[in-house]
Design a protein around this motif. Sequence first.
Motif, PDB file in Angstrom:
ATOM      1  N   ILE A  58       0.894  -1.596   0.430  1.00  0.00           N
ATOM      2  CA  ILE A  58       0.016   0.180  -0.091  1.00  0.00           C
ATOM      3  C   ILE A  58       0.926   1.015   0.131  1.00  0.00           C
ATOM      4  CG2 ILE A  58      -1.590   1.381   1.031  1.00  0.00           C
ATOM      5  CD1 ILE A  58      -2.679  -1.319   2.230  1.00  0.00           C
ATOM      6  N   SER A  59       1.545   1.999   0.906  1.00  0.00           N
ATOM      7  CA  SER A  59       2.319   2.641   0.940  1.00  0.00           C
ATOM      8  C   SER A  59       3.503   2.684  -0.047  1.00  0.00           C
ATOM      9  CB  SER A  59       3.707   2.400   2.238  1.00  0.00           C
ATOM     10  OG  SER A  59       4.516   0.844   2.444  1.00  0.00           O
ATOM     11  N   GLY A  60       3.759   1.383  -0.988  1.00  0.00           N
ATOM     12  CA  GLY A  60       4.383   1.474  -2.384  1.00  0.00           C
ATOM     13  C   GLY A  60       3.916   2.184  -2.615  1.00  0.00           C
ATOM     14  N   VAL A  61       2.177   1.481  -3.365  1.00  0.00           N
ATOM     15  CA  VAL A  61       1.633   1.965  -4.612  1.00  0.00           C
ATOM     16  C   VAL A  61       1.723   3.655  -4.092  1.00  0.00           C
ATOM     17  CG1 VAL A  61      -0.320   1.758  -3.816  1.00  0.00           C
ATOM     18  CG2 VAL A  61       0.359   1.260  -6.379  1.00  0.00           C
ATOM     19  N   LEU A  62       1.850   4.029  -3.530  1.00  0.00           N
ATOM     20  CA  LEU A  62       1.384   5.336  -3.215  1.00  0.00           C
ATOM     21  C   LEU A  62       2.684   6.276  -3.158  1.00  0.00           C
ATOM     22  CD1 LEU A  62      -0.782   5.384   0.578  1.00  0.00           C
ATOM     23  CD2 LEU A  62      -2.288   6.265  -1.797  1.00  0.00           C
ATOM     24  N   ASN A  63       3.756   5.857  -2.944  1.00  0.00           N
ATOM     25  CA  ASN A  63       5.149   6.467  -3.270  1.00  0.00           C
ATOM     26  C   ASN A  63       5.668   6.265  -4.676  1.00  0.00           C
ATOM     27  OD1 ASN A  63       7.458   7.459  -2.182  1.00  0.00           O
ATOM     28  ND2 ASN A  63       8.457   5.469  -3.475  1.00  0.00           N
ATOM     29  N   TYR A  64       5.078   4.867  -5.213  1.00  0.00           N
ATOM     30  CA  TYR A  64       5.296   4.988  -6.886  1.00  0.00           C
ATOM     31  C   TYR A  64       4.387   6.195  -7.333  1.00  0.00           C
ATOM     32  CZ  TYR A  64       6.187   2.849 -11.344  1.00  0.00           C
ATOM     33  OH  TYR A  64       6.015   2.987 -12.189  1.00  0.00           O
ATOM     34  N   ASN A  65       3.487   6.081  -7.043  1.00  0.00           N
ATOM     35  CA  ASN A  65       2.604   7.238  -7.720  1.00  0.00           C
ATOM     36  C   ASN A  65       2.959   8.702  -7.854  1.00  0.00           C
ATOM     37  OD1 ASN A  65       0.978   4.860  -8.946  1.00  0.00           O
ATOM     38  ND2 ASN A  65      -0.537   5.273  -7.287  1.00  0.00           N
ATOM     39  N   GLU A  66       3.465   8.795  -6.448  1.00  0.00           N
ATOM     40  CA  GLU A  66       3.615  10.109  -6.372  1.00  0.00           C
ATOM     41  C   GLU A  66       4.585  10.478  -6.969  1.00  0.00           C
ATOM     42  OE1 GLU A  66       4.662  10.710  -2.104  1.00  0.00           O
ATOM     43  OE2 GLU A  66       2.991   9.921  -1.629  1.00  0.00           O
ATOM     44  N   GLU A  67       5.946   9.425  -7.215  1.00  0.00           N
ATOM     45  CA  GLU A  67       6.962   9.863  -7.805  1.00  0.00           C
ATOM     46  C   GLU A  67       6.799   9.901  -9.355  1.00  0.00           C
ATOM     47  OE1 GLU A  67       9.762   6.679  -7.441  1.00  0.00           O
ATOM     48  OE2 GLU A  67      10.517   7.605  -5.090  1.00  0.00           O
ATOM     49  N   GLN A  68       5.613   9.037  -9.412  1.00  0.00           N
ATOM     50  CA  GLN A  68       5.445   9.130 -11.393  1.00  0.00           C
ATOM     51  C   GLN A  68       4.684  10.308 -11.517  1.00  0.00           C
ATOM     52  OE1 GLN A  68       7.049   6.651 -12.939  1.00  0.00           O
ATOM     53  NE2 GLN A  68       4.993   6.023 -13.638  1.00  0.00           N
ATOM     54  N   ARG A  69       3.910  11.158 -10.893  1.00  0.00           N
ATOM     55  CA  ARG A  69       3.340  12.698 -10.988  1.00  0.00           C
ATOM     56  C   ARG A  69       4.320  13.757 -10.720  1.00  0.00           C
ATOM     57  NH1 ARG A  69      -1.417  10.365  -7.287  1.00  0.00           N
ATOM     58  NH2 ARG A  69       0.207  10.716  -5.018  1.00  0.00           N
ATOM     59  N   ALA A  70       5.644  13.164  -9.727  1.00  0.00           N
ATOM     60  CA  ALA A  70       5.906  14.152 -10.473  1.00  0.00           C
ATOM     61  C   ALA A  70       6.522  14.332 -11.789  1.00  0.00           C
ATOM     62  CB  ALA A  70       7.165  14.147  -9.338  1.00  0.00           C
ATOM     63  N   HIS A  71       6.947  13.812 -12.184  1.00  0.00           N
ATOM     64  CA  HIS A  71       8.023  13.167 -13.285  1.00  0.00           C
ATOM     65  C   HIS A  71       6.644  13.449 -14.406  1.00  0.00           C
ATOM     66  CE1 HIS A  71      10.653  11.719 -10.736  1.00  0.00           C
ATOM     67  NE2 HIS A  71      11.694  12.472 -11.477  1.00  0.00           N
ATOM     68  N   GLY A  72       5.476  14.019 -14.191  1.00  0.00           N
ATOM     69  CA  GLY A  72       4.531  13.852 -15.237  1.00  0.00           C
ATOM     70  C   GLY A  72       4.133  12.325 -16.333  1.00  0.00           C
ATOM     71  N   GLU A  73       4.528  11.225 -15.657  1.00  0.00           N
ATOM     72  CA  GLU A  73       3.995  10.175 -16.158  1.00  0.00           C
ATOM     73  C   GLU A  73       2.642  10.046 -15.000  1.00  0.00           C
ATOM     74  OE1 GLU A  73       5.579   8.636 -18.288  1.00  0.00           O
ATOM     75  OE2 GLU A  73       7.447   9.882 -18.722  1.00  0.00           O
ATOM     76  N   PRO A  74       1.918   8.843 -16.314  1.00  0.00           N
ATOM     77  CA  PRO A  74       0.501   8.282 -15.467  1.00  0.00           C
ATOM     78  C   PRO A  74       0.988   7.476 -13.853  1.00  0.00           C
ATOM     79  CG  PRO A  74       0.849   6.503 -17.419  1.00  0.00           C
ATOM     80  CD  PRO A  74       2.536   8.227 -16.845  1.00  0.00           C
ATOM     81  N   GLY A  75       0.256   7.317 -13.792  1.00  0.00           N
ATOM     82  CA  GLY A  75       0.661   5.931 -11.982  1.00  0.00           C
ATOM     83  C   GLY A  75      -0.178   5.000 -12.571  1.00  0.00           C
ATOM     84  N   VAL A  76       0.217   3.668 -11.039  1.00  0.00           N
ATOM     85  CA  VAL A  76      -0.802   2.434 -11.667  1.00  0.00           C
ATOM     86  C   VAL A  76      -1.784   2.464 -10.453  1.00  0.00           C
ATOM     87  CG1 VAL A  76       1.182   1.849 -12.246  1.00  0.00           C
ATOM     88  CG2 VAL A  76       1.217   1.719  -9.717  1.00  0.00           C
ATOM     89  N   THR A  77      -2.505   1.317 -11.231  1.00  0.00           N
ATOM     90  CA  THR A  77      -3.402   0.600  -9.929  1.00  0.00           C
ATOM     91  C   THR A  77      -2.662   0.029  -9.025  1.00  0.00           C
ATOM     92  OG1 THR A  77      -3.651  -1.243 -10.567  1.00  0.00           O
ATOM     93  CG2 THR A  77      -4.881   0.963 -11.638  1.00  0.00           C
ATOM     94  N   LEU A  78      -3.639  -0.685  -7.781  1.00  0.00           N
ATOM     95  CA  LEU A  78      -3.127  -1.911  -6.517  1.00  0.00           C
ATOM     96  C   LEU A  78      -2.006  -3.035  -6.771  1.00  0.00           C
ATOM     97  CD1 LEU A  78      -2.269  -1.268  -3.592  1.00  0.00           C
ATOM     98  CD2 LEU A  78      -4.113  -3.116  -3.670  1.00  0.00           C
ATOM     99  N   LEU A  79      -3.282  -3.121  -8.784  1.00  0.00           N
ATOM    100  CA  LEU A  79      -2.613  -4.845  -9.199  1.00  0.00           C
ATOM    101  C   LEU A  79      -1.686  -4.373  -9.753  1.00  0.00           C
ATOM    102  CD1 LEU A  79      -5.939  -6.216  -9.737  1.00  0.00           C
ATOM    103  CD2 LEU A  79      -4.177  -6.605  -7.781  1.00  0.00           C
ATOM    104  N   GLY A  80      -1.388  -3.186 -10.591  1.00  0.00           N
ATOM    105  CA  GLY A  80      -1.059  -3.019 -11.543  1.00  0.00           C
ATOM    106  C   GLY A  80       0.516  -2.940 -10.770  1.00  0.00           C
ATOM    107  N   PHE A  81       1.033  -2.102  -9.236  1.00  0.00           N
ATOM    108  CA  PHE A  81       1.915  -1.995  -8.814  1.00  0.00           C
ATOM    109  C   PHE A  81       3.117  -3.511  -8.934  1.00  0.00           C
ATOM    110  CE2 PHE A  81       4.354  -2.006  -5.066  1.00  0.00           C
ATOM    111  CZ  PHE A  81       4.846  -0.520  -4.919  1.00  0.00           C
ATOM    112  N   PHE A  82       2.066  -4.419  -9.367  1.00  0.00           N
ATOM    113  CA  PHE A  82       3.138  -5.685  -8.743  1.00  0.00           C
ATOM    114  C   PHE A  82       4.102  -6.103  -9.854  1.00  0.00           C
ATOM    115  CE2 PHE A  82      -0.626  -6.727  -5.576  1.00  0.00           C
ATOM    116  CZ  PHE A  82      -0.260  -6.884  -4.623  1.00  0.00           C
ATOM    117  N   GLY A  83       3.536  -5.561 -10.915  1.00  0.00           N
ATOM    118  CA  GLY A  83       4.105  -5.553 -12.173  1.00  0.00           C
ATOM    119  C   GLY A  83       5.101  -4.563 -12.864  1.00  0.00           C
ATOM    120  N   THR A  84       5.654  -3.861 -11.563  1.00  0.00           N
ATOM    121  CA  THR A  84       6.570  -2.513 -11.923  1.00  0.00           C
ATOM    122  C   THR A  84       7.828  -3.175 -10.985  1.00  0.00           C
ATOM    123  OG1 THR A  84       5.911  -1.649  -9.785  1.00  0.00           O
ATOM    124  CG2 THR A  84       4.939  -1.124 -11.224  1.00  0.00           C
ATOM    125  N   GLY A  85       9.234  -2.579 -11.552  1.00  0.00           N
ATOM    126  CA  GLY A  85      10.655  -2.773 -11.093  1.00  0.00           C
ATOM    127  C   GLY A  85      10.666  -2.658  -9.641  1.00  0.00           C
TER     128      GLY A  85
END
Length: 220
Positions: free
Chosen positions: A27-54
């Motif tokens: 939960i904290s990981g997907v929130l942090n990941y999406n915050e970083e994505q938004r900061a770089h103008g990139e789309p975020g991911v869903t909770l399930l989508g986060f499992f497929g990220t590096g």
Amino acid sequence: MKLWIRDRGLLLVNAALFLISFVGMVISGVLNYNEEQRAHGEPGVTLLGFFGTGDFLEATFENWESEFLQMGMYVVLTAYLFQRGSSESKLPDKHEPQDDDPRTAATERDTPWPVRHGGLLLRLYEHSLSIMFFVLFAASFLLHAVGGSEAYNEEQASHGAPGVTVFGYMATSRFWFESFQNWQSEFMVIAVMIGASVYLRERGSVESKPIAMAHRDTDT
């Protein structure tokens, strides 16, 4: 049911703590990941989508690899090395039951079947605990590299730089920094536990010697 739970309480509680911690990490990981994505103008991911990220693979398996390495090495080293007075060690001048040759043991119906079968199966079974940990370490090590390379390539792409292969990522200082920073902490904790158990106690714990036992003595 109560008896079943009592007999497995240590495993059940630790499994529950793992699941709670894992859910918290995701939960904290997907929130942090999406915050970083938004900061770089990139789309975020869903909770399930986060499992497929590096990021998820890297964060998960770089920690798991260190845990499996720690326990695998601990199992092997405690078979051959000693620390007098530590509850984590066998006595150096006493034959322990763990050293008995199973080939000379009297077998019964509930004796583990590899012991009853003998041969190569028994040879593998004699070292099955360390084999399991080292296989899990190798798998986690590889998945750490896979996830790390994906995360690394995402960062490279955002800066217009070329990416690397999985094996190329394993040749980077970043990969080894991630590994060694976890490995060192695991071996440090084990060393502290081995040394501290000579002098410190925890009443009721199998990881501790009896409270009144002399520091030099070991209860095994």
